[in-house]
Design an enzyme around this catalytic site. Structure first.
Site, PDB file in Angstrom:
ATOM      1  N   ASN A   9      -3.054  65.255  41.864  1.00 58.41           N
ATOM      2  CA  ASN A   9      -3.667  66.566  41.848  1.00 58.41           C
ATOM      3  C   ASN A   9      -2.906  67.500  41.324  1.00 58.41           C
ATOM      4  OD1 ASN A   9      -4.520  69.268  42.579  1.00 58.41           O
ATOM      5  ND2 ASN A   9      -3.915  68.684  45.158  1.00 58.41           N
ATOM      6  N   TRP A  10      -3.471  68.248  40.512  1.00 60.38           N
ATOM      7  CA  TRP A  10      -2.424  69.242  39.615  1.00 60.38           C
ATOM      8  C   TRP A  10      -2.565  70.803  39.989  1.00 60.38           C
ATOM      9  CZ3 TRP A  10      -3.395  67.848  33.155  1.00 60.38           C
ATOM     10  CH2 TRP A  10      -3.074  67.067  33.194  1.00 60.38           C
ATOM     11  N   LYS A  11      -3.312  70.819  41.004  1.00 57.92           N
ATOM     12  CA  LYS A  11      -3.555  72.469  41.594  1.00 57.92           C
ATOM     13  C   LYS A  11      -3.150  73.025  40.058  1.00 57.92           C
ATOM     14  CE  LYS A  11      -0.755  70.956  44.994  1.00 57.92           C
ATOM     15  NZ  LYS A  11      -0.214  71.056  46.622  1.00 57.92           N
ATOM     16  N   HIS A  95      -9.709  70.562  50.675  1.00 62.44           N
ATOM     17  CA  HIS A  95      -8.254  70.041  50.230  1.00 62.44           C
ATOM     18  C   HIS A  95      -7.622  71.375  51.417  1.00 62.44           C
ATOM     19  CE1 HIS A  95      -4.048  70.843  48.553  1.00 62.44           C
ATOM     20  NE2 HIS A  95      -4.257  69.268  48.000  1.00 62.44           N
ATOM     21  N   GLU A  97      -5.110  73.327  50.920  1.00 62.97           N
ATOM     22  CA  GLU A  97      -5.257  74.450  50.885  1.00 62.97           C
ATOM     23  C   GLU A  97      -6.323  75.723  50.148  1.00 62.97           C
ATOM     24  OE1 GLU A  97      -2.665  73.514  46.924  1.00 62.97           O
ATOM     25  OE2 GLU A  97      -1.027  72.899  48.560  1.00 62.97           O
ATOM     26  N   GLU A 167      -4.429  63.901  54.235  1.00 64.83           N
ATOM     27  CA  GLU A 167      -3.168  64.601  54.199  1.00 64.83           C
ATOM     28  C   GLU A 167      -2.392  65.853  54.799  1.00 64.83           C
ATOM     29  OE1 GLU A 167      -2.661  65.015  49.887  1.00 64.83           O
ATOM     30  OE2 GLU A 167      -3.920  66.876  50.316  1.00 64.83           O
ATOM     31  N   GLY A 173       4.073  69.766  49.404  1.00 66.70           N
ATOM     32  CA  GLY A 173       4.646  70.849  49.058  1.00 66.70           C
ATOM     33  C   GLY A 173       5.843  70.907  49.583  1.00 66.70           C
ATOM     34  N   SER A 213       4.289  64.662  50.313  1.00 64.95           N
ATOM     35  CA  SER A 213       5.434  64.851  48.975  1.00 64.95           C
ATOM     36  C   SER A 213       5.513  63.294  48.850  1.00 64.95           C
ATOM     37  CB  SER A 213       6.636  65.360  49.994  1.00 64.95           C
ATOM     38  OG  SER A 213       6.371  66.471  50.577  1.00 64.95           O
ATOM     39  N   GLY A 234       0.610  65.432  44.706  1.00 65.64           N
ATOM     40  CA  GLY A 234       0.400  66.770  44.025  1.00 65.64           C
ATOM     41  C   GLY A 234       1.930  67.232  42.488  1.00 65.64           C
ATOM     42  N   GLY A 235       2.438  67.494  42.940  1.00 69.34           N
ATOM     43  CA  GLY A 235       3.798  68.186  42.786  1.00 69.34           C
ATOM     44  C   GLY A 235       4.337  67.230  41.776  1.00 69.34           C
TER      45      GLY A 235
HETATM   46  C1  PEP Z   1      -1.757  68.194  47.241  1.00 71.09           C
HETATM   47  O1  PEP Z   1      -1.431  68.686  47.227  1.00 71.09           O
HETATM   48  O2  PEP Z   1      -2.902  67.339  47.819  1.00 71.09           O
HETATM   49  C2  PEP Z   1       0.081  67.218  47.874  1.00 71.09           C
HETATM   50  C3  PEP Z   1       0.019  66.000  48.379  1.00 71.09           C
HETATM   51  O3  PEP Z   1       0.659  67.931  47.236  1.00 71.09           O
HETATM   52  P1  PEP Z   1       2.313  67.243  47.265  1.00 71.09           P
HETATM   53  O4  PEP Z   1       2.285  65.868  46.828  1.00 71.09           O
HETATM   54  O5  PEP Z   1       3.234  68.461  46.635  1.00 71.09           O
HETATM   55  O6  PEP Z   1       2.542  67.648  48.824  1.00 71.09           O
END
Ligand code: PEP
Length: 250
Positions: A9-11, A95, A97, A167, A173, A213, A234-235
């Site tokens: 997930n590039w956000k 999500h 966010e 999640e 993050g 993470s 994500g990241g």
């Molecule tokens: C996400 O955005 O779904 C996520 C899990 O982010 P991260 O891996 O950065 O925690």
């Protein structure tokens, strides 16, 4: 057997040039990967270029959100048929966010999930508790509510296109990954809830991803757990070499 999925997930990151450079590095690095499905969810503005860059490869492209209406006066929104039109085959829905910052609710999650699967998309539906909710001992209750109200009323044919992503908000993050044991415990709980609502057979077939993470150094331990069928990253999905090493976790 449930086929694993590694999804990135590039956000709100990456331009057209960044997207081309990303796939130029990722595709050769994963060309021999056969053990899992690979999905990348870029922002709307680079979906078409991502589809073009990944044509003929094993990478599927996902949106990060979608509206539930087919079209209409909804400024700023994107309809399911627009995603299908550019070649998307997945979308993320609910999500944390979106829930935290953009008023996403279980009700809108349900409408979006229904619209997405009925148009033939695979929907990655996110659920998960906040740190306060976990500290108060309410994690399982919150996840049960997200599942029941978000996807509990879908039909069994709708369900075949739903993937759940657990999640925990406190792990997204933050660098604070849930231990494989904590994640596995909630995945088993989610499968139990799915079985109560949709029956044991449907629950056994559904794929449940872990997100929060995930990195190259923790993916293998996470993927060894029985009820964990993949990861939403994500990241660590922003760098193609890092993402490739997560994909090659075996
Ligand atoms: C996400 O955005 O779904 C996520 C899990 O982010 P991260 O891996 O950065 O925690």
């Amino acid at each position: 057997m449930r086929r694993p999925i590694i999804a990135g997930n590039w956000k709100m990151y990456k331009t057209v040039a960044d997207t081309c450079a990303f796939f130029d590095t990722l595709i050769p690095e994963i060309q021999n990967v056969e053990h899992c499905d690979v999905v990348v969810a870029p922002p709307f503005t680079v979906l078409a270029v991502a589809v073009e860059e990944t044509e003929g490869t094993r990478v599927a492209i996902s949106a990060q959100d979608v509206h539930w209406k087919n079209e209409g006066a909804f400024t700023g929104e994107i309809a399911v048929k627009m995603l299908v039109d550019v070649g998307c085959t997945y979308t993320i829905i609910g999500h944390s966010e979106r829930r935290q910052f953009f008023c996403e609710t279980d009700e809108t999650v349900e409408m979006k999930a229904r619209a997405a699967v009925q148009a033939g998309l695979q929907a990655i539906v996110c659920v998960g508790e906040t740190l306060n909710e976990r500290d108060e001992g309410k994690a399982a209750e919150v996840v049960r509510r997200h599942i029941t109200n978000g996807i509990g009323h879908l039909t069994s044919s709708d369900l075949s296109r739903i993937i759940v992503a657990y999640e925990p908000v406190w792990a997204i993050g933050t660098g604070r990954t849930a231990t494989p044991e904590v994640a596995a415990e909630m995945h088993a709980e989610i499968r139990k809830i799915l079985a109560e609502i949709h029956g044991e057979a449907a629950a056994q077939e559904m794929r449940i991803l872990y997100g929060g993470s995930v990195r190259p150094d923790n993916i293998s331990a996470i993927m060894k757990k029985e009820d964990i069928d993949g990861a939403l990253v994500g990241g660590a999905s922003l760098d193609p070499t890092t993402f490739a090493s997560i994909i090659k976790y075996v």
